[in-house]
Motif scaffolding. Sequence first.
Motif, PDB file in Angstrom:
ATOM      1  N   ARG A  13      17.992  19.833  -5.760  1.00  0.00           N
ATOM      2  CA  ARG A  13      18.785  21.019  -5.438  1.00  0.00           C
ATOM      3  C   ARG A  13      17.854  22.212  -5.274  1.00  0.00           C
ATOM      4  NH1 ARG A  13      24.338  20.021  -7.463  1.00  0.00           N
ATOM      5  NH2 ARG A  13      24.572  17.801  -7.019  1.00  0.00           N
ATOM      6  N   GLU A  14      18.430  23.389  -5.096  1.00  0.00           N
ATOM      7  CA  GLU A  14      17.631  24.590  -4.873  1.00  0.00           C
ATOM      8  C   GLU A  14      16.783  24.950  -6.090  1.00  0.00           C
ATOM      9  OE1 GLU A  14      18.223  29.233  -3.456  1.00  0.00           O
ATOM     10  OE2 GLU A  14      19.944  27.900  -3.544  1.00  0.00           O
ATOM     11  N   PHE A  15      17.375  24.857  -7.295  1.00  0.00           N
ATOM     12  CA  PHE A  15      16.660  25.292  -8.498  1.00  0.00           C
ATOM     13  C   PHE A  15      16.356  24.164  -9.480  1.00  0.00           C
ATOM     14  CE2 PHE A  15      19.136  29.034  -7.134  1.00  0.00           C
ATOM     15  CZ  PHE A  15      18.075  29.871  -6.821  1.00  0.00           C
ATOM     16  N   ASN A  16      16.925  22.968  -9.269  1.00  0.00           N
ATOM     17  CA  ASN A  16      16.706  21.876 -10.215  1.00  0.00           C
ATOM     18  C   ASN A  16      16.837  20.526  -9.522  1.00  0.00           C
ATOM     19  OD1 ASN A  16      19.509  21.295 -10.000  1.00  0.00           O
ATOM     20  ND2 ASN A  16      19.966  22.727 -11.643  1.00  0.00           N
ATOM     21  N   LYS A  17      16.618  19.481 -10.310  1.00  0.00           N
ATOM     22  CA  LYS A  17      16.809  18.104  -9.852  1.00  0.00           C
ATOM     23  C   LYS A  17      17.845  17.462 -10.759  1.00  0.00           C
ATOM     24  CE  LYS A  17      11.921  17.381  -9.012  1.00  0.00           C
ATOM     25  NZ  LYS A  17      10.807  16.499  -9.301  1.00  0.00           N
ATOM     26  N   ARG A  18      18.622  16.570 -10.203  1.00  0.00           N
ATOM     27  CA  ARG A  18      19.582  15.786 -10.977  1.00  0.00           C
ATOM     28  C   ARG A  18      19.184  14.326 -10.855  1.00  0.00           C
ATOM     29  NH1 ARG A  18      24.595  18.408 -12.085  1.00  0.00           N
ATOM     30  NH2 ARG A  18      24.352  20.600 -11.633  1.00  0.00           N
ATOM     31  N   ILE A  19      18.904  13.734 -12.016  1.00  0.00           N
ATOM     32  CA  ILE A  19      18.408  12.362 -12.041  1.00  0.00           C
ATOM     33  C   ILE A  19      19.366  11.509 -12.866  1.00  0.00           C
ATOM     34  CG2 ILE A  19      16.456  10.894 -12.638  1.00  0.00           C
ATOM     35  CD1 ILE A  19      14.737  13.482 -12.614  1.00  0.00           C
ATOM     36  N   VAL A  20      19.877  10.447 -12.263  1.00  0.00           N
ATOM     37  CA  VAL A  20      20.773   9.528 -12.972  1.00  0.00           C
ATOM     38  C   VAL A  20      19.913   8.501 -13.697  1.00  0.00           C
ATOM     39  CG1 VAL A  20      22.663   7.881 -12.774  1.00  0.00           C
ATOM     40  CG2 VAL A  20      22.588   9.862 -11.253  1.00  0.00           C
ATOM     41  N   ILE A  21      20.096   8.456 -15.025  1.00  0.00           N
ATOM     42  CA  ILE A  21      19.273   7.595 -15.875  1.00  0.00           C
ATOM     43  C   ILE A  21      20.173   6.708 -16.719  1.00  0.00           C
ATOM     44  CG2 ILE A  21      17.530   7.574 -17.698  1.00  0.00           C
ATOM     45  CD1 ILE A  21      16.835  10.460 -16.794  1.00  0.00           C
ATOM     46  N   LYS A  22      19.851   5.428 -16.782  1.00  0.00           N
ATOM     47  CA  LYS A  22      20.563   4.513 -17.675  1.00  0.00           C
ATOM     48  C   LYS A  22      19.838   4.537 -19.013  1.00  0.00           C
ATOM     49  CE  LYS A  22      22.589   0.647 -16.489  1.00  0.00           C
ATOM     50  NZ  LYS A  22      22.795  -0.728 -16.002  1.00  0.00           N
ATOM     51  N   VAL A  23      20.554   4.950 -20.061  1.00  0.00           N
ATOM     52  CA  VAL A  23      19.962   5.075 -21.392  1.00  0.00           C
ATOM     53  C   VAL A  23      20.665   4.132 -22.354  1.00  0.00           C
ATOM     54  CG1 VAL A  23      19.225   7.457 -21.017  1.00  0.00           C
ATOM     55  CG2 VAL A  23      21.474   7.010 -21.999  1.00  0.00           C
ATOM     56  N   ARG A  24      20.009   3.938 -23.490  1.00  0.00           N
ATOM     57  CA  ARG A  24      20.533   3.026 -24.502  1.00  0.00           C
ATOM     58  C   ARG A  24      20.401   3.668 -25.870  1.00  0.00           C
ATOM     59  NH1 ARG A  24      18.955  -3.237 -24.891  1.00  0.00           N
ATOM     60  NH2 ARG A  24      20.347  -3.750 -26.590  1.00  0.00           N
ATOM     61  N   LYS A  25      21.421   3.470 -26.685  1.00  0.00           N
ATOM     62  CA  LYS A  25      21.377   3.901 -28.081  1.00  0.00           C
ATOM     63  C   LYS A  25      22.068   2.818 -28.899  1.00  0.00           C
ATOM     64  CE  LYS A  25      22.372   7.584 -31.273  1.00  0.00           C
ATOM     65  NZ  LYS A  25      23.056   8.850 -31.505  1.00  0.00           N
TER      66      LYS A  25
END
Length: 172
Positions: A99-111
């Motif tokens: 985006r203009e001011f940031n990035k959006r990253i889809v991450i698969k996480v585990r807990k």
Amino acid sequence: MRVLLAVVSGFAVGIFCGSLFIVAWPTTLFLLLLAAITSGAAYLSGRQIYTLIALTLVSASLGSARLALYEVPPPAPFVEDIRERVRYDGVVVIDPDIREFNKRIVIKVRKGNERTKVIAVVPKSAPEVMRGDRVSVYGSLLPPMPFETEGGRVFRYDKYLQRDGVRFLLNF
């Protein structure tokens, strides 16, 4: 064949509309009332098109009711972390949205034994990542919230992301 098409398309339209808009029980009941009126017209006139329309309306109401009943709760271990500063290790599952001011990253996480997807909102100056990269992210875990659009409608951002398995936002 026409009956099957009417039932399947009505059910799909009910689910589709329920996923985009907030479909409450009165809307479902209204669709059933329209189906009853159309059924009466089919009985009085004997025309098959009214029967197909009635079946489509009943199926649409069942599709929207099914979506209203099926609320999947987010994974419990992650719910405990909402509004907390957390650190997760995970795998990037989709190329970043810059985006203009940031990035959006889809991450698969585990807990623990639970897994989910989060959208990590990171500065635009963050290191480049690609699908398949292992990353470590740190930030505040938040649930996505519905918001009102310029036209005055409510956009169910949480439901929109949930269809892809994304349940949380992680702000840097």
